[in-house]
Design a protein around this motif. Structure first.
Motif, mmCIF file in Angstrom:
data_model
loop_
_atom_site.group_PDB
_atom_site.id
_atom_site.type_symbol
_atom_site.label_atom_id
_atom_site.label_comp_id
_atom_site.label_asym_id
_atom_site.label_seq_id
_atom_site.Cartn_x
_atom_site.Cartn_y
_atom_site.Cartn_z
ATOM 1 N N SER A 291 27.554 -9.545 15.210
ATOM 2 C CA SER A 291 28.207 -8.549 14.366
ATOM 3 C C SER A 291 27.931 -7.123 14.826
ATOM 4 C CB SER A 291 27.761 -8.716 12.914
ATOM 5 O OG SER A 291 26.356 -8.547 12.823
ATOM 6 N N THR A 292 26.815 -6.906 15.541
ATOM 7 C CA THR A 292 26.475 -5.541 15.962
ATOM 8 C C THR A 292 26.940 -5.232 17.370
ATOM 9 O OG1 THR A 292 24.316 -6.214 16.814
ATOM 10 C CG2 THR A 292 24.435 -5.559 14.494
ATOM 11 N N ARG A 293 27.356 -6.257 18.102
ATOM 12 C CA ARG A 293 27.824 -6.002 19.456
ATOM 13 C C ARG A 293 29.158 -5.255 19.432
ATOM 14 N NH1 ARG A 293 27.046 -11.861 22.417
ATOM 15 N NH2 ARG A 293 24.763 -11.856 22.530
ATOM 16 N N GLY A 294 29.304 -4.324 20.341
ATOM 17 C CA GLY A 294 30.589 -3.645 20.512
ATOM 18 C C GLY A 294 30.835 -2.505 19.568
ATOM 19 N N ASN A 295 29.994 -2.306 18.552
ATOM 20 C CA ASN A 295 30.248 -1.174 17.671
ATOM 21 C C ASN A 295 28.994 -0.357 17.368
ATOM 22 O OD1 ASN A 295 28.849 -2.811 15.923
ATOM 23 N ND2 ASN A 295 30.613 -3.332 14.648
ATOM 24 N N ALA A 296 27.844 -0.792 17.841
ATOM 25 C CA ALA A 296 26.615 -0.040 17.589
ATOM 26 C C ALA A 296 26.440 1.055 18.630
ATOM 27 C CB ALA A 296 25.410 -0.981 17.618
ATOM 28 N N ASP A 297 25.743 2.147 18.232
ATOM 29 C CA ASP A 297 25.459 3.232 19.166
ATOM 30 C C ASP A 297 24.648 2.735 20.359
ATOM 31 O OD1 ASP A 297 26.789 4.928 17.474
ATOM 32 O OD2 ASP A 297 24.985 5.796 16.583
ATOM 33 N N ARG A 298 23.932 1.630 20.166
ATOM 34 C CA ARG A 298 23.112 1.066 21.246
ATOM 35 C C ARG A 298 23.949 0.737 22.473
ATOM 36 N NH1 ARG A 298 20.080 -0.507 24.835
ATOM 37 N NH2 ARG A 298 18.237 -1.822 24.599
ATOM 38 N N PHE A 299 25.234 0.453 22.293
ATOM 39 C CA PHE A 299 26.058 0.016 23.415
ATOM 40 C C PHE A 299 27.169 1.015 23.757
ATOM 41 C CE2 PHE A 299 24.229 -3.877 21.573
ATOM 42 C CZ PHE A 299 23.445 -4.230 22.656
ATOM 43 N N LEU A 300 26.944 2.276 23.363
ATOM 44 C CA LEU A 300 27.796 3.344 23.892
ATOM 45 C C LEU A 300 27.573 3.457 25.393
ATOM 46 C CD1 LEU A 300 27.211 6.150 21.236
ATOM 47 C CD2 LEU A 300 29.311 4.820 21.545
ATOM 48 N N THR A 301 28.585 3.881 26.108
ATOM 49 C CA THR A 301 28.422 4.075 27.545
ATOM 50 C C THR A 301 29.409 5.123 28.041
ATOM 51 O OG1 THR A 301 28.152 2.917 29.659
ATOM 52 C CG2 THR A 301 30.079 2.325 28.351
ATOM 53 N N GLU B 115 27.512 12.469 12.596
ATOM 54 C CA GLU B 115 26.746 12.392 11.365
ATOM 55 C C GLU B 115 27.515 13.041 10.228
ATOM 56 O OE1 GLU B 115 23.018 14.275 11.993
ATOM 57 O OE2 GLU B 115 22.241 12.749 13.365
ATOM 58 N N GLY B 116 27.252 12.577 9.018
ATOM 59 C CA GLY B 116 27.767 13.215 7.809
ATOM 60 C C GLY B 116 29.272 13.329 7.768
ATOM 61 N N SER B 117 29.733 14.478 7.281
ATOM 62 C CA SER B 117 31.165 14.662 7.029
ATOM 63 C C SER B 117 31.989 14.767 8.292
ATOM 64 C CB SER B 117 31.374 15.936 6.192
ATOM 65 O OG SER B 117 30.867 17.069 6.886
ATOM 66 N N VAL B 118 31.363 15.106 9.420
ATOM 67 C CA VAL B 118 32.136 15.236 10.654
ATOM 68 C C VAL B 118 32.304 13.894 11.350
ATOM 69 C CG1 VAL B 118 31.369 17.604 10.987
ATOM 70 C CG2 VAL B 118 30.124 15.747 12.101
ATOM 71 N N GLY B 119 31.619 12.862 10.859
ATOM 72 C CA GLY B 119 31.639 11.566 11.514
ATOM 73 C C GLY B 119 33.020 11.009 11.773
ATOM 74 N N PRO B 120 33.876 10.905 10.783
ATOM 75 C CA PRO B 120 35.197 10.313 11.016
ATOM 76 C C PRO B 120 36.031 11.084 12.036
ATOM 77 C CG PRO B 120 34.698 10.424 8.669
ATOM 78 C CD PRO B 120 33.650 11.226 9.358
ATOM 79 N N LYS B 121 35.850 12.392 12.123
ATOM 80 C CA LYS B 121 36.666 13.207 13.036
ATOM 81 C C LYS B 121 36.104 13.213 14.447
ATOM 82 C CE LYS B 121 38.792 17.775 13.444
ATOM 83 N NZ LYS B 121 38.926 19.128 12.853
ATOM 84 N N PHE B 122 34.788 13.231 14.581
ATOM 85 C CA PHE B 122 34.156 13.296 15.896
ATOM 86 C C PHE B 122 33.279 12.063 16.067
ATOM 87 C CE2 PHE B 122 34.671 17.687 14.351
ATOM 88 C CZ PHE B 122 35.569 18.155 15.299
ATOM 89 N N SER B 123 33.823 11.065 16.704
ATOM 90 C CA SER B 123 33.105 9.805 16.830
ATOM 91 C C SER B 123 31.975 9.918 17.851
ATOM 92 C CB SER B 123 34.069 8.692 17.251
ATOM 93 O OG SER B 123 34.684 9.013 18.482
ATOM 94 N N SER B 124 30.976 9.064 17.672
ATOM 95 C CA SER B 124 29.858 9.031 18.621
ATOM 96 C C SER B 124 30.365 8.628 20.001
ATOM 97 C CB SER B 124 28.798 8.034 18.153
ATOM 98 O OG SER B 124 28.239 8.419 16.918
ATOM 99 N N HIS B 125 29.768 9.210 21.026
ATOM 100 C CA HIS B 125 30.142 8.850 22.393
ATOM 101 C C HIS B 125 29.019 9.228 23.352
ATOM 102 C CE1 HIS B 125 31.678 13.032 21.919
ATOM 103 N NE2 HIS B 125 31.132 13.179 23.115
ATOM 104 N N ALA B 126 29.049 8.632 24.522
ATOM 105 C CA ALA B 126 28.111 8.976 25.592
ATOM 106 C C ALA B 126 28.816 9.869 26.602
ATOM 107 C CB ALA B 126 27.587 7.717 26.264
ATOM 108 N N GLY B 127 28.035 10.503 27.448
ATOM 109 C CA GLY B 127 28.579 11.339 28.517
ATOM 110 C C GLY B 127 27.880 11.037 29.831
ATOM 111 N N MET B 128 28.586 11.248 30.927
ATOM 112 C CA MET B 128 28.013 11.078 32.261
ATOM 113 C C MET B 128 28.669 12.078 33.194
ATOM 114 S SD MET B 128 26.336 9.961 34.844
ATOM 115 C CE MET B 128 25.309 8.771 34.035
ATOM 116 N N ASN B 129 27.866 12.750 33.986
ATOM 117 C CA ASN B 129 28.413 13.682 34.964
ATOM 118 C C ASN B 129 27.425 13.822 36.118
ATOM 119 O OD1 ASN B 129 30.251 15.442 36.129
ATOM 120 N ND2 ASN B 129 30.527 16.624 34.254
#
Length: 637
Positions: A110-120, A218-232
């Motif tokens: 249930s946690t695979r594919g949607n947890a912050d642990r597996f952002l990439t 986090e908080g009220s901005v969560g729905p608009k700005f989803s969690s994501h990872a970055g790489m450069n």
């Protein structure tokens, strides 16, 4: 293409405002696509030998892994559709993706594919062409047939092309004999712990790094700005990243002008975390680091790194150093091509040691100028020092480093400048050999015999003063406008004391400047007996004789000098008196092999001039039998 974003996230906007970029990039978020363009998919599947990706550990810290195909081959990435990348990669002990694969096995379905642990997030980068494309998303599946192989599927929801500006060109070829060894590994450093010296040394010569980052909504901005990872990627000249000597674990990463999105720095601003992975394409070693991070802008950054107005401090909290890991190496007999956009290496204020307390304590104000030709002049500066500042000392032959930023102002923003890449990060700091001589005590003035550089920002501005005045050549001119530069420091080990009594000076054009200083010094005090031969190659023999006349004619009798002038200019008409008094001999063309044989025997040689000229002089002297330890070459300022 449509974007999955709804705008820049708040931390990114705040940082863009601090940089002064917010108006310019306020709507540029629409360029971040929610699926990969076809050219990106082809690039990833057909061109790449490695791909760095960001992963997250069990403590929520980002790490930057490096995935490669088996034995460093191309074709280990597939893209069945515009939102999917499937990667079949080999792994080695110490790479953080091994931990991610283990965590996937343990995670509940249930946690695979949607947890912050597996952002990439990943970076498709082809070093041979400087091409790169970024993507971000979520790991949807991991299958690990063996400990050292893995298959993963990534759902891509952000894709963006990225500029090639600072990438150094490597020609990477497979290296099947890699034998990875974990050299150092500390997952959690104590507050008092430092990085091992071999790790610091590795960082100090690196020219490429991969930066991983996270944004967690986090908080009220969560729905608009989803969690994501970055790489450069971050690249520069070897040594562009610095380790703070005060704690031996904080890495200072300078920020160079880019697309102004500030994606990686914006994520760091939000979470205060960063990953930094440094590969060596020569040895195959890889250094993985994670830590807390902080962006400094403006005066706060300048207090850390001289002349750098934006830096990121990464305090390492965990690291792994793996030797001989990459199944790729730089192709033998091919030199690395440095990016023409990379600025010179800048050093930390604390790297100046005890002298840092006097840094910026002296200023140089332009006092007068004598113009010798259209593009050659002698600039005289007077020195202003703060109360209590350490006294300046300049030995004959040394150079002075001046910062003209406050006078000229910073360069205007440009993303690319193919005609002159150095414009983009020009810090207005320049180095010139001092052509005057001084007692070793406190000096109050100095002179620079300077040639205008075609298209040069600083020399162009100085010579513009002369053009505005339309002053006669040879007469003393006092500028109407105030010109003040900060004195950064004194540098150079090119010194008359390096040589014995019988000396050969070799100068190419404006490379005569250290010898002018040395001649002045010989006129100041009772010097030891010396015999000097000056071999001068120049397109301006008359101007050069004018520079030499007073200095040579006043030399004490125990200093014997002969001047050999080599020039391609025909019909040179030197004053007969000068020829006699200065002991001048005029030669057509370049310095010949025969000349070295006749004039270099049993002499110490000092050389100053453009690189090609100096290389040729060294070769000629060596062919004439002069031992290398008898040849002293100055950096050409």
């Amino acid at each position: 293409m449509a974007s999955d974003l709804e705008g820049w996230h708040p931390s990114q906007i705040g940082l863009q405002r601090r940089f002064g970029f917010s108006d310019a990039v306020s709507d540029r978020w629409i360029h971040v696509a929610k699926r990969m363009p076809e050219q990106h998919r082809i690039f990833h599947t057909s061109n790449l030998r490695l791909i760095p990706i960001t992963t997250v550990d069990e403590n929520g810290r980002p790490w930057a892994s490096i995935l490669t195909g088996e034995r460093g081959g191309i074709g280990f990435i597939e893209s069945p559709d515009p939102i999917t990348l499937s990667i079949t990669a080999q792994l080695w002990d110490g790479d953080p993706f091994q931990d991610t694969a283990s965590a996937w096995k343990k995670a509940e379905l249930s946690t695979r594919g949607n947890a912050d642990r597996f952002l990439t997030a990943g970076l498709g980068i082809e070093f041979s062409t400087r091409r790169r494309n970024k993507f971000a998303g979520q790991i949807m599946n991991i299958c690990q047939p063996t400990k050292f192989s893995v298959r993963l599927d990534i759902n891509v929801n952000q894709a963006l092309g990225n500029c090639p500006k600072y990438i150094n060109v490597y020609n990477l070829v497979p290296f099947p004999d890699a034998r990875p060894v974990v050299s150092n590994q500390i997952e959690n450093l104590w507050e008092s712990e430092r990085l091992p010296q071999n790790v610091i040394d590795f960082i100090s010569i690196a020219d490429t790094a991969f930066v991983g980052s996270l944004y967690l909504s986090e908080g009220s901005v969560g729905p608009k700005f989803s969690s994501h990872a970055g790489m450069n990627a971050r690249s520069g000249l070897p040594g562009f990243m610095r380790v703070r000597p005060s704690d031996c674990r904080t890495i200072v990463l300078p920020d160079y002008s880019g697309n102004r999105f500030l994606s990686s720095l914006g994520n760091i601003e939000a979470t205060g975390l960063a990953a930094l992975t440094i590969p060596s394409f020569t040895t195959g070693d890889v250094l993985y680091m994670t830590g807390t991070a902080e962006n400094l802008v403006g005066q706060d950054a300048l207090k850390i790194m001289k002349g750098q107005s934006a830096v990121t401090l990464i305090k390492v909290t965990g690291f792994r150093f793996i030797e001989n890991a990459l199944p790729l190496r730089q192709q033998e007999d091919i030199h690395v091509e440095r990016s023409p956009y990379s600025p010179k290496v800048k050093y930390l204020i604390e790297e100046y040691g005890t002298e840092c307390n006097d840094y910026n304590a002296h200023k140089a104000e332009l006092d007068s100028v004598i113009q010798l030709s259209d593009n050659l002049a002698v600039f005289r500066f007077k020195i202003h020092s703060n109360a209590g500042a350490k006294k300046l000392s300049i030995r004959p032959g040394q150079a002075i480093v001046l910062d003209f930023m406050n006078w000229i102002g910073p360069p205007q923003y440009q993303h690319m400048s193919n005609a002159k890449p150095s414009l983009l990060n020009d810090d207005r700091v320049r180095t010139w050999t001092v052509s005057s001589a001084h007692d070793l005590g406190n000096i109050s003035w100095f002179e620079l015999t300077m040639r205008e550089v075609q298209g040069g920002t600083v020399t162009g501005a100085l010579f513009d003063l002369l053009r505005e005045a339309n002053h006669a050549y040879g007469s003393n001119y006092r500028p109407e406008r105030t010109v003040i530069a900060e004195i950064v420091g004194i540098t150079g080990e090119f010194d008359i004391s390096q040589t014995a009594s019988n000396t050969l000076w070799v100068a190419g054009g404006i490379g005569i400047t250290p010898f002018l200083s040395m001649l002045s010094a010989l006129n100041m005090k009772a010097p030891p007996r010396k015999t000097i031969t000056l071999a001068l190659s120049t397109r301006e023999p008359v101007v050069m004789v004018r520079l030499l006349h007073d200095l040579v004619s006043r030399l004490p009798p125990k200093i014997q000098i002969k001047i050999d002038i080599f020039t391609n200019i025909k019909g040179v008409n030197l004053n007969a008196t000068d020829i006699g008094i200065l002991n001048i001999h005029l030669h057509p063309g370049r310095i010949t092999e025969e000349y070295w044989k006749l004039n270099a025997e049993k002499k110490d040689a000092l050389i100053c001039g453009p690189n090609g000229f100096a290389d040729s002089a060294v070769e000629g002297l060596r062919a004439a039998g002069v031992m290398l330890e008898k040849i002293h070459r100055e950096g050409f300022y």
